[in-house]
Write an enzyme that holds these catalytic residues in place. Structure first.
Site, short mmCIF file in Angstrom:
data_model
loop_
_atom_site.label_atom_id
_atom_site.label_comp_id
_atom_site.label_asym_id
_atom_site.label_seq_id
_atom_site.Cartn_x
_atom_site.Cartn_y
_atom_site.Cartn_z
N ASP A 78 0.58 -1.09 -0.14
CA ASP A 78 -0.06 -0.13 -0.02
C ASP A 78 1.01 1.25 0.07
O ASP A 78 1.94 1.13 0.48
CB ASP A 78 -0.81 -0.09 1.25
CG ASP A 78 -2.06 -1.06 1.09
OD1 ASP A 78 -2.33 -1.84 0.34
OD2 ASP A 78 -2.72 -1.03 2.16
N HIS A 107 3.60 -2.17 3.04
CA HIS A 107 3.59 -0.56 2.78
C HIS A 107 4.93 -0.25 2.09
O HIS A 107 6.17 -0.59 2.59
CB HIS A 107 3.40 0.23 3.78
CG HIS A 107 2.06 -0.09 4.47
ND1 HIS A 107 1.87 -1.31 5.51
CD2 HIS A 107 0.81 0.18 4.45
CE1 HIS A 107 0.78 -1.26 5.88
NE2 HIS A 107 -0.01 -0.18 5.02
#
Length: 196
Positions: free
Chosen positions: A21, A166
């Site tokens: 992400d 992430h």
């Protein structure tokens, strides 16, 4: 809870679904791509539209290496704190930048922080799948030692799980201590990585 959202993939054989992400971010996303390429593993990247706008060649590299993109809003908005119209427009803006710069349409959406109102979700579900997760690595948490991130990530990874890491500035120094060990674990288990 929220059965219309995808939390894991049942009947997926021996596949784990890696997701990243917040990118694309130079110095982080390219590192992730290198580590995945070393092991011939695939992932789905939930991109922030503004980062695509700033780094279109890096976003293109994700696709060129056989990975997939999903929408993570244009400005990483928290749906619980954002008015309906503004939130939906921010999602649409991310879709437009992906289409304009990369020539693709994504059918995947992940709400930043996992937070969106039911009314927002109902609108999104009319055109996209909402992808959540079954393993949140915690790589973004500055209070967690990398050793613990690796341990807990491995502990909570199962076949069919959707794993979240992430590729952002906060994780730049953590990922090199976490990601290779996690990806090696998947390889040692003889599991595959799949695209959503």
């Amino acid at each position: 809870m929220y059965p219309a959202r995808i939390w894991a993939k049942e009947d997926s054989g021996d596949v784990v679904y890696l997701t990243f992400d917040d990118g694309p971010v130079p110095g982080v996303t390219d590192y992730v791509l290198e580590e995945l390429a070393k092991r011939d593993q695939k992932a789905t990247f939930f991109v922030v539209g503004d980062n695509v706008r700033k780094n279109p060649s890096l976003a293109r590299e994700i696709l060129d290496q056989g990975h997939k993109l999903g929408n993570h809003t244009f400005n990483h908005l928290n749906g619980w704190k954002t008015e309906q119209g503004k939130y939906l427009e921010n999602i649409a803006r991310c879709d437009r930048i992906i289409e304009d710069l990369l020539g693709i349409r994504t059918q995947l959406f992940r709400p930043p922080y996992g937070m969106m109102r039911s009314a927002q979700a109902a609108e999104v579900l009319s055109s996209q799948q909402i992808v959540m997760w079954s393993m949140l690595s915690g790589d973004y948490d500055q209070n967690l030692k990398p050793e613990l991130v690796v341990k807990k990530s491995i502990q909570h990874t199962r076949i069919g799980c959707i794993a979240v890491f992430h590729d952002q500035q906060k994780t730049k120094n953590v990922l090199p201590k976490v990601l290779p060990r996690y990806l090696d674990y998947i390889r040692e288990k003889k599991w595959k990585t799949g695209l959503l």
